[in-house]
Motif scaffolding. Structure first.
Motif, mmCIF file in Angstrom:
data_model
loop_
_atom_site.group_PDB
_atom_site.id
_atom_site.type_symbol
_atom_site.label_atom_id
_atom_site.label_comp_id
_atom_site.label_asym_id
_atom_site.label_seq_id
_atom_site.Cartn_x
_atom_site.Cartn_y
_atom_site.Cartn_z
ATOM 1 N N PRO A 1 -30.876 -41.585 -21.556
ATOM 2 C CA PRO A 1 -31.806 -40.451 -21.574
ATOM 3 C C PRO A 1 -31.367 -39.379 -20.579
ATOM 4 C CG PRO A 1 -32.843 -42.443 -20.662
ATOM 5 C CD PRO A 1 -31.503 -42.836 -21.158
ATOM 6 N N ASP B 1 -33.641 -45.749 -15.219
ATOM 7 C CA ASP B 1 -32.271 -45.742 -14.702
ATOM 8 C C ASP B 1 -32.059 -44.693 -13.629
ATOM 9 O OD1 ASP B 1 -32.482 -43.582 -16.297
ATOM 10 O OD2 ASP B 1 -30.571 -43.822 -17.314
ATOM 11 N N SER B 2 -33.136 -44.113 -13.112
ATOM 12 C CA SER B 2 -32.956 -43.116 -12.066
ATOM 13 C C SER B 2 -33.408 -43.668 -10.728
ATOM 14 C CB SER B 2 -33.746 -41.855 -12.398
ATOM 15 O OG SER B 2 -35.083 -42.009 -12.012
ATOM 16 N N GLY C 1 -46.106 -38.963 -19.049
ATOM 17 C CA GLY C 1 -44.758 -38.421 -19.064
ATOM 18 C C GLY C 1 -43.922 -38.934 -20.216
ATOM 19 N N ILE C 2 -44.485 -39.838 -21.032
ATOM 20 C CA ILE C 2 -43.694 -40.273 -22.184
ATOM 21 C C ILE C 2 -44.418 -40.080 -23.511
ATOM 22 C CG2 ILE C 2 -42.285 -41.922 -20.888
ATOM 23 C CD1 ILE C 2 -43.978 -44.135 -22.199
ATOM 24 N N LYS D 1 -45.638 -33.512 -22.974
ATOM 25 C CA LYS D 1 -45.918 -34.762 -22.289
ATOM 26 C C LYS D 1 -46.693 -34.461 -21.018
ATOM 27 C CE LYS D 1 -41.782 -34.492 -19.501
ATOM 28 N NZ LYS D 1 -41.635 -34.855 -18.137
ATOM 29 N N GLY D 2 -47.281 -35.487 -20.448
ATOM 30 C CA GLY D 2 -47.974 -35.309 -19.177
ATOM 31 C C GLY D 2 -46.978 -35.272 -18.046
ATOM 32 N N CYS D 3 -47.490 -35.340 -16.833
ATOM 33 C CA CYS D 3 -46.628 -35.230 -15.657
ATOM 34 C C CYS D 3 -46.042 -36.594 -15.329
ATOM 35 C CB CYS D 3 -47.470 -34.687 -14.506
ATOM 36 S SG CYS D 3 -47.037 -35.270 -12.883
ATOM 37 N N ALA D 4 -44.710 -36.626 -15.191
ATOM 38 C CA ALA D 4 -44.077 -37.897 -14.848
ATOM 39 C C ALA D 4 -44.011 -38.091 -13.339
ATOM 40 C CB ALA D 4 -42.683 -37.971 -15.451
ATOM 41 N N PHE E 1 -42.159 -46.772 -20.187
ATOM 42 C CA PHE E 1 -41.809 -45.730 -19.235
ATOM 43 C C PHE E 1 -40.423 -45.985 -18.663
ATOM 44 C CE2 PHE E 1 -41.641 -43.707 -15.119
ATOM 45 C CZ PHE E 1 -42.255 -42.489 -15.332
ATOM 46 N N PHE F 1 -37.343 -43.035 -10.036
ATOM 47 C CA PHE F 1 -38.293 -43.814 -10.819
ATOM 48 C C PHE F 1 -37.985 -45.302 -10.813
ATOM 49 C CE2 PHE F 1 -38.538 -39.581 -12.809
ATOM 50 C CZ PHE F 1 -39.891 -39.343 -12.655
ATOM 51 N N ASP G 1 -31.624 -37.409 -11.164
ATOM 52 C CA ASP G 1 -31.548 -38.867 -11.247
ATOM 53 C C ASP G 1 -32.463 -39.517 -10.226
ATOM 54 O OD1 ASP G 1 -28.332 -39.109 -9.541
ATOM 55 O OD2 ASP G 1 -30.337 -38.770 -8.792
ATOM 56 N N ARG H 1 -32.487 -36.223 -18.285
ATOM 57 C CA ARG H 1 -33.666 -35.597 -17.688
ATOM 58 C C ARG H 1 -33.234 -34.330 -16.957
ATOM 59 N NH1 ARG H 1 -33.881 -41.208 -16.832
ATOM 60 N NH2 ARG H 1 -32.307 -40.796 -15.243
ATOM 61 N N ARG I 1 -37.940 -47.460 -19.894
ATOM 62 C CA ARG I 1 -36.872 -47.176 -20.846
ATOM 63 C C ARG I 1 -36.303 -45.778 -20.672
ATOM 64 N NH1 ARG I 1 -35.915 -49.676 -25.909
ATOM 65 N NH2 ARG I 1 -37.007 -51.651 -25.903
ATOM 66 N N ILE I 2 -37.183 -44.828 -20.404
ATOM 67 C CA ILE I 2 -36.747 -43.438 -20.321
ATOM 68 C C ILE I 2 -36.399 -43.043 -18.895
ATOM 69 C CG2 ILE I 2 -37.464 -41.046 -20.761
ATOM 70 C CD1 ILE I 2 -39.231 -42.159 -22.989
ATOM 71 N N PHE I 3 -37.138 -43.603 -17.930
ATOM 72 C CA PHE I 3 -36.971 -43.133 -16.561
ATOM 73 C C PHE I 3 -36.371 -44.168 -15.606
ATOM 74 C CE2 PHE I 3 -40.268 -40.365 -18.284
ATOM 75 C CZ PHE I 3 -39.817 -39.127 -17.859
#
Lengths: 119, 596
Positions: free
Chosen positions: A88, B108-109, B124-125, A67-70, B102, B112, A119, A90, B104-106
């Motif tokens: 999910p 809950d933090s 990133g997804i 994947k790319g950079c988040a 995005f 993000f 988180d 991380r 959906r995955i991130f």
């Protein structure tokens, strides 16, 4: 008449079925960050650990993707493990050794390694 | 992350006005009543862009979105959803924007959750090297939609209505630019993507391209359709090999799929994209210099008008936009201009990407709705300043921008507010400065960069920045003279007025804004020969204190043998010999060496 919108919808359906045929619906999806910044932090090696684990045929229920950079610069390399029906997970600052642990503990035994999650 | 559920509550202004805070309290009470507090984490998000249906809460796992939630609904949601595992169907809303993938995955933090990813929605997804991944997330649907259902004029109208403004820094209304280019009559027109990202420390465009190259291509093709062009060029710096490789892969995949090239998606519209690599000159980010560079000439700006929309590449009408601007286009087409227009402030719509760097705990790439305050960015997303230090200033806009002192921390980020406060939006660099940084030194750093990158065409910029840099160097070495500040101001204002392009017009900004906001620090350097942050080596001395154990480590590392003392006895530094390299300071394990 077939419009470009019809064409793109067909293409999307084809793309989705191609992705599914590559085991996308496996229970665990693993994403490894592979942008310049992540690679500089060592994600190449991390990716290799997961590739090796999959190649050795230990897993039939894992889908691996880059994947790319988040955007978590200070915690790279990052790895996500996504499972349907679960939150999910991380991971940050993953190196070769930690990747190996993720394979053994999380992918094999379903244990979330809390100390490395972000988180 | 041992919790079973994460409940995200929208903490945007609209949702709060509709009772978001009461809902949070009610939720906390209900969780306690049902002994779920330990199993559930509450996460506050930034605006979720569903303001008409607020207050919004999202429950994970499952990513169930509840809208129009009232306090009375909370017991039912907790009982049914969390305890019984059934959704409360009457409150579920199906609004699904592109950015939600995005989230959906991130989402809950903490880091993000406060963000909203529009232009970076896929970064990133998805796998950036797989066209299928992009197609699966409605990729190229916006392009298909405009070709099928919209006339070029309608596309331009939609972009105008969205309120999108150029993300390269200047903030010119994108729709207007498109209109100006579209109305020109010409046998050939060009579309250019400006990916010549040059600000020191900025990596927004690189990450965007590396994470989701197809978005840029799709945006450009839509632009080509709108203005009547069949040729697009991405001007990207050669220092970005991975971004270039992924763009090449993406262009090839899109061409194979019939999404670029002749007769796109079996229509009459044809559009090709090719790459041009820049050699890394900062000035080539300026549009006229960039165009000159593509033409094969030396990258130097020329006076405008004529603007590129009238006479650009090879003297043809040319539409040139920044990477981030292009990445917004597919979203505007699919989620609609009205939705896009609902996000942000009165004059600045949508989101902005920032490269958050410097003295902040969570450095990173962020995208926030316009109007988010600097405080929210630094403390909520950035996590604050490390080591309990105090915030001193925020630098935005890179070498063209300015430093805002901490009193401006409540400034919302939008084009006008940042300008009013004395800085600029710029392309998205944001550097957090704490009390350990010297403002004169920071100004010097940026000026060293711009004086190096000045193309040399305009004398005020070429010579003026050099002289300014010399004065700053002198000040930091402890050789500042009374009158230096005034000299810097005079030179700076002249360079701004007499330079042709944005580089010269903005080069003095870091100096002028630090003089304006931190004049006292300059004065201390000049008159008292003192650097309060103890950064400028010419103005500090190293001294050994009583904490010294006589371990001899400093003595051994000193390159000029300035330290003397016998083992297990306190050492001393010979100030005449000392070259202030700082090696002893870094080496000492007992904090026995002080900067004075």
């Amino acid at each position: 008449m077939v419009t470009p919108l019809d064409v793109i919808k067909k293409k999307r359906a084809e793309a989705v079925s191609r992705i599914i045929s590559k085991n996308f619906l496996a229970t665990k999806r693993v994403y490894v960050g592979m942008a310049t910044c992540e690679i500089a932090a060592g994600s190449d090696e991390v990716m290799q650990v997961f590739r090796d684990a999959l190649e050795k045929g230990k897993f039939t229920d894992v889908y691996l993707s880059q994947k790319g950079c988040a955007g978590r610069c200070n915690l790279e390399p990052t790895v996500e493990v996504i499972e349907v029906g679960k939150n999910p997970v991380r991971y940050g600052k993953i190196n070769k050794e930690r990747a190996q642990q993720i394979v053994e503990r999380h992918l094999k035994n379903g244990e979330v390694i809390n100390e490395w999650t972000i988180d | 992350m041992t919790e079973e559920f994460v409940i995200t509550i929208c903490d945007g202004t609209t949702c709060i006005n509709h009772g978001g805070k009461q809902i949070q309290t009610a939720l906390q009470e209900q969780l306690k009543l049902n002994s779920l507090s330990d199993k559930t984490r509450i996460n506050l998000s930034g605006c979720l862009g569903m303001c008409t249906k607020g207050p919004i809460i999202v429950i994970n796992p499952g990513y169930t979105i509840y809208g129009n939630v009232r306090v009375e609904d909370i017991p039912e949601i907790v009982e049914k959803h969390l305890l019984e595992g059934k959704e409360v169907a009457r409150l579920v809303i199906q609004e699904d924007h592109l950015y939600n993938r995005f989230f959906r995955i991130f989402g809950d933090s903490r880091f993000f959750g406060r963000q909203m990813r529009i232009s970076l929605r896929n970064c990133g997804i998805i796998d950036p090297e797989k066209c299928d991944d992009y197609l699966a997330l409605r990729g190229y649907e916006a392009l298909a939609k405009v070709i099928t259902n919209m006339s070029p004029a309608e596309v331009i109208e939609e972009v105008k209505k969205s309120g999108l403004r150029g993300r390269g820094g200047a903030g010119f209304p994108t729709g207007l630019k498109w209109e100006f280019t579209a109305r020109e009559k010409s046998d050939r027109k060009y579309v250019i993507c400006n990916a010549d990202e040059g600000d020191p420390g900025a990596f927004m465009d690189r990450s965007a391209i590396e994470g989701d190259p197809h978005t840029i291509l799709e945006g450009m093709a839509i632009g080509g359709y709108a203005i009547g062009a069949d040729k697009g060029i991405v001007y990207i710096r050669a220092e970005y090999p991975l971004a270039i490789r992924r763009l090449k892969i993406a262009i090839q995949q899109a061409t194979e799929q019939g999404l670029l090239g002749r007769n796109i998606l079996d229509s009459d519209f044809s559009f090709d994209i090719e790459l041009r690599l820049g050699a890394g000159a900062f000035v080539c980010g300026e549009e006229t210099a960039l165009i000159k560079s593509i033409e094969g000439g030396r990258g130097m700006p020329r006076p405008r008008p004529p603007y590129p929309s009238v006479s650009g590449l090879f003297d043809k009408p040319t539409l040139i936009n920044n990477v981030e601007t292009w990445a917004n286009i597919p979203v505007i087409i699919l989620d609609g201009a009205d939705w896009f227009n609902s996000i942000g402030t009165k004059t600045s719509k949508g989101t902005k990407v920032f490269a958050l760097a410097g003295k902040v705990i969570n450095t990173g790439l962020i995208e926030v709705p316009m109007g988010t305050t600097l405080k929210e960015i630094i403390y909520d997303i950035g996590g604050g300043i490390p080591d309990g230090k105090k915030l001193k200033a925020v630098q935005t806009g890179g070498p063209s921008g300015g430093c805002l002192p901490d009193k401006f921390i409540d400034t919302p980020v939008d084009y006008e507010s940042l300008t009013e406060a004395g800085s600029i939006m710029g392309s998205g660099g944001m550097i957090i400065i704490d009390e350990d940084s010297c403002m004169v030194d920071i100004a010097k750093f940026f000026l060293e960069f711009t004086q190096n990158e000045s193309c040399g065409k305009c004398t005020p910029c070429r010579e003026g920045t050099k002289r300014m840099f010399e004065i700053l160097t002198r000040i930091t070495e402890g050789k500042g003279e009374p009158g230096d500040i005034e000299k810097l101001e005079r030179l700076g204002n002249m360079i701004k007025k007499a330079s042709l392009c944005g580089l010269g017009q903005s080069a003095p900004n870091p100096v002028l804004s630090t003089i304006k906001n931190f004049r006292q620090e300059y004065e201390e350097h000049i008159h008292q020969k003192k650097c309060r942050a103890r950064v400028c080596s010419g103005l500090i001395t190293y001294q050994i204190t009583e904490k010294c154990t006589g371990c001899t480590a400093c003595k051994r590392i000193c390159p000029v043998a300035a330290i003397s003392g016998s083992p297990k006895k306190m050492h001393t530094i010979n100030q005449e010999k000392c070259i202030k390299c700082g090696l002893c300071f870094e080496t000492c394990k007992f904090d026995a060496i002080e900067k004075v």
